[in-house]
Write an enzyme that holds these catalytic residues in place. Structure first.
Site, PDB file in Angstrom:
ATOM      1  N   LYS A   1      77.842  46.722  55.949  1.00 20.91           N
ATOM      2  CA  LYS A   1      77.236  47.975  56.415  1.00 20.91           C
ATOM      3  C   LYS A   1      76.455  47.713  57.696  1.00 20.91           C
ATOM      4  O   LYS A   1      75.413  47.057  57.680  1.00 20.91           O
ATOM      5  CB  LYS A   1      76.277  48.564  55.369  1.00 20.91           C
ATOM      6  CG  LYS A   1      75.882  49.988  55.753  1.00 20.91           C
ATOM      7  CD  LYS A   1      74.639  50.477  55.059  1.00 20.91           C
ATOM      8  CE  LYS A   1      73.369  50.129  55.776  1.00 20.91           C
ATOM      9  NZ  LYS A   1      73.224  50.680  57.141  1.00 20.91           N
TER      10      LYS A   1
ATOM     11  N   GLU B   1      67.248  37.468  55.759  1.00 22.07           N
ATOM     12  CA  GLU B   1      66.667  37.022  57.039  1.00 22.07           C
ATOM     13  C   GLU B   1      65.791  38.170  57.518  1.00 22.07           C
ATOM     14  O   GLU B   1      66.292  39.235  57.869  1.00 22.07           O
ATOM     15  CB  GLU B   1      67.780  36.674  58.027  1.00 22.07           C
ATOM     16  CG  GLU B   1      67.307  35.769  59.130  1.00 22.07           C
ATOM     17  CD  GLU B   1      66.971  36.518  60.399  1.00 22.07           C
ATOM     18  OE1 GLU B   1      65.766  36.864  60.556  1.00 22.07           O
ATOM     19  OE2 GLU B   1      67.876  36.765  61.201  1.00 22.07           O
TER      20      GLU B   1
HETATM   21  P1  ADP Z   1      64.420  48.531  60.833  1.00 25.93           P
HETATM   22  O1  ADP Z   1      63.159  49.051  60.221  1.00 25.93           O
HETATM   23  O2  ADP Z   1      64.175  47.591  61.934  1.00 25.93           O
HETATM   24  O3  ADP Z   1      65.431  49.606  61.148  1.00 25.93           O
HETATM   25  P2  ADP Z   1      65.588  47.939  58.307  1.00 25.93           P
HETATM   26  O4  ADP Z   1      65.229  46.788  57.460  1.00 25.93           O
HETATM   27  O5  ADP Z   1      65.119  49.288  57.890  1.00 25.93           O
HETATM   28  O6  ADP Z   1      65.094  47.589  59.757  1.00 25.93           O
HETATM   29  O7  ADP Z   1      67.163  48.034  58.498  1.00 25.93           O
HETATM   30  C1  ADP Z   1      68.050  46.942  58.501  1.00 25.93           C
HETATM   31  C2  ADP Z   1      69.300  47.326  57.739  1.00 25.93           C
HETATM   32  O8  ADP Z   1      68.926  47.650  56.404  1.00 25.93           O
HETATM   33  C3  ADP Z   1      70.030  48.555  58.267  1.00 25.93           C
HETATM   34  O9  ADP Z   1      71.434  48.368  58.134  1.00 25.93           O
HETATM   35  C4  ADP Z   1      69.553  49.654  57.329  1.00 25.93           C
HETATM   36  O10 ADP Z   1      70.469  50.742  57.222  1.00 25.93           O
HETATM   37  C5  ADP Z   1      69.468  48.903  56.016  1.00 25.93           C
HETATM   38  N1  ADP Z   1      68.595  49.509  55.022  1.00 25.93           N
HETATM   39  C6  ADP Z   1      67.513  50.307  55.233  1.00 25.93           C
HETATM   40  N2  ADP Z   1      66.985  50.717  54.057  1.00 25.93           N
HETATM   41  C7  ADP Z   1      67.726  50.148  53.069  1.00 25.93           C
HETATM   42  C8  ADP Z   1      67.689  50.173  51.627  1.00 25.93           C
HETATM   43  N3  ADP Z   1      66.776  50.862  50.955  1.00 25.93           N
HETATM   44  N4  ADP Z   1      68.623  49.455  50.945  1.00 25.93           N
HETATM   45  C9  ADP Z   1      69.562  48.734  51.611  1.00 25.93           C
HETATM   46  N5  ADP Z   1      69.668  48.687  52.951  1.00 25.93           N
HETATM   47  C10 ADP Z   1      68.764  49.380  53.692  1.00 25.93           C
END
Ligand code: ADP
Length: 456
Positions: free
Chosen positions: A148, A224
């Protein structure tokens, strides 16, 4: 590899393929509509405009979707992607077990086997490179993949999907599901049919992923996550080198780096001069269009990120740090932030503790090696660190004392596919890259056979 001049002159033909027009899902080597029928917009951060006709785009896709300056993208992201995939491709037929002498009449050996279906959730700051870091080792170990991309930057991953099909991968080996985190991402983390999840992103979401894995099938988890990396500059350092490396260490990719060296500790005798030179360098930094070959810094990825960075800058001002330069949004459109430097930063200020993910450099003063080691490690994070000195004793003393997965001596962000990368403490679990990163994608099986001696 193209040199810079050549890359500029050949710019229009570097990516001759139009992006596949579908913003949808790549499963079993086919483009599928989402079951809900929903689509989501993707933006150009340099203008704030929606990228609506993707197939007509005439630029390098990664820069268009992420706002990264074109030339650094070509030399860091694209070259890094190629090197990473080549490095791990070389391991595909070299991951072998060992024979182990044990007590008794037994033959014991180990095998590395694929884990199974690997969910991979990647961020927007290095969309293509992060995809390569995860695809390479997973494929080399024989796994299948559900990836994803971040919702802000799905385009290069979809482009990879088109190339995967063209390259002849069997259907179902690599599946790309663009979507939002709380829906598509969370579904991967909690899915009973997914055997491992590898995530790069914020510490906050990393905790959710680990929790979801624990509540579902205890899938393997590698994370990471964020950082607040210290960069320690001793008075005997090569000052020109230290100033430039510290500058690149925090401002590269508009500060949107988990390794960003955002806490610079400078020894007292050179503090004022270091600040003066750093400010002079930051004021020369060229901010602008990602497609201008002279640009050093593009926009932040989104309005949300720009607002977050500006809010943290305001907190630095109100908590009493000295704003040396920058501090504001840059330009009339897009999500740009001026290269910003704070001096006289205290360790308890938000700008010294929180990950800013923007072009903001904090410069602090220290007096002794014991003091700086303690302050550098006084953080929840532990991803990277650096030390600048000509004294080998100081360099090694600091390197061994740092609670961080990486220490750079007289350099910054010197990363390579061969070296393990990952975090101590709340910067993550497990490692990516190198042999350590490879083995995160394999199960090791021990096979023991009773030896029965017979007369022939
Ligand atoms: P940022 O705050 O820098 O955007 P995130 O950690 O929110 O970083 O996002 C990194 C990745 O994690 C993206 O692909 C985002 O769609 C995904 N992501 C965000 N929220 C969730 C969640 N609850 N479960 C799984 N993946 C998530």
């Amino acid at each position: 590899m193209l040199d810079r001049q050549e890359s500029v002159s050949r710019f229009p033909e570097i990516l001759p393929y139009p992006l596949h027009k579908s913003p949808e899902i790549f499963i079993n080597n086919e483009w599928q509509d989402s079951i809900s029928g929903k689509v989501f917009p993707t933006y150009n951060p340099a203008t704030g405009e929606q990228i609506s006709e993707v197939q007509e785009a005439d630029k390098t896709i990664e820069s268009l979707n992420s706002g990264k300056p074109f030339l650094p993208t070509l030399f860091v992201d694209i070259q890094g992607t190629i090197k990473t995939l080549r490095y791990f491709a070389g391991y595909a037929d070299k991951l072998h077990g060992t024979t182990i002498p044990i007590d008794g009449d037994y033959l014991t050996f180990t095998r590395y086997e694929p884990i199974g279906v690997c969910g991979q959730i990647i961020p927007w700051n290095f969309p293509l490179l992060m995809a390569a870091w995860k695809l390479g080792p997973a494929l080399a170990c024989g796994n299948t993949i559900v990836m994803k991309p971040a919702e802000q930057t799905p385009l290069t991953c979809l482009y990879i999907a088109a190339l995967i099909k063209e390259a002849g991968f069997p259907p179902g080996v690599i599946n790309i599901l663009p979507g939002y985190g709380p829906t598509a991402g969370a579904a991967i983390a909690s899915h009973m049919g997914i055997d491992k999840v590898a995530f790069t992103g914020s510490t906050q979401i990393g905790k959710l992923i680990q929790e979801a894995a624990g509540k579902s099938n205890l899938k393997r988890v590698t994370l990471e996550l964020g950082g607040k990396s210290p960069n320690i500059v001793f008075a005997d350092a090569d000052l020109d080198l230290a100033v430039e490396q510290a500058h690149q260490g925090v401002f590269f990719n508009a500060g949107q780096m988990c390794t960003a060296g955002s806490r610079i500790f400078v020894e007292e005798p050179i503090y004022d001069e270091f600040v003066r030179r750093s400010v002079e360098r930051a004021k020369r930094r060229i901010v602008g269009s990602p497609f201008d070959p002279t640009t050093e810094q593009g926009p932040q990825i989104s309005q949300v990120q720009q607002d977050r960075v500006l809010e943290l800058i305001q907190s630095g001002i109100s908590e009493g740090a000295t704003l040396e330069c920058g501090g504001k949004a840059f330009g009339q459109k897009g999500f740009f932030v001026e290269p910003t430097i704070f001096s006289n930063v205290r360790d308890d200020m938000r700008i010294a503790r929180e990950e800013i993910f923007g072009p903001v450099q904090q410069i602090m003063k220290f007096k002794t090696i014991e003091e700086v080691i303690e302050r550098a490690n006084n953080t929840d994070y532990g991803l990277a660190s650096a030390v600048f000195t000509k004294d080998i004793n100081k360099a090694i003393t600091v390197s061994t004392a740092m609670q961080a997965g990486t220490v750079w001596i007289n350099c910054y962000n010197a990363m390579s596919s061969q070296c393990p990368f990952g975090g101590y403490k709340m910067s993550g679990n497990g490692r990516e890259l190198g042999q350590n990163g490879l083995k995160e994608y394999a199960e090791v099986k021990t096979i023991t056979m009773k030896m029965v001696a017979k007369n022939c």
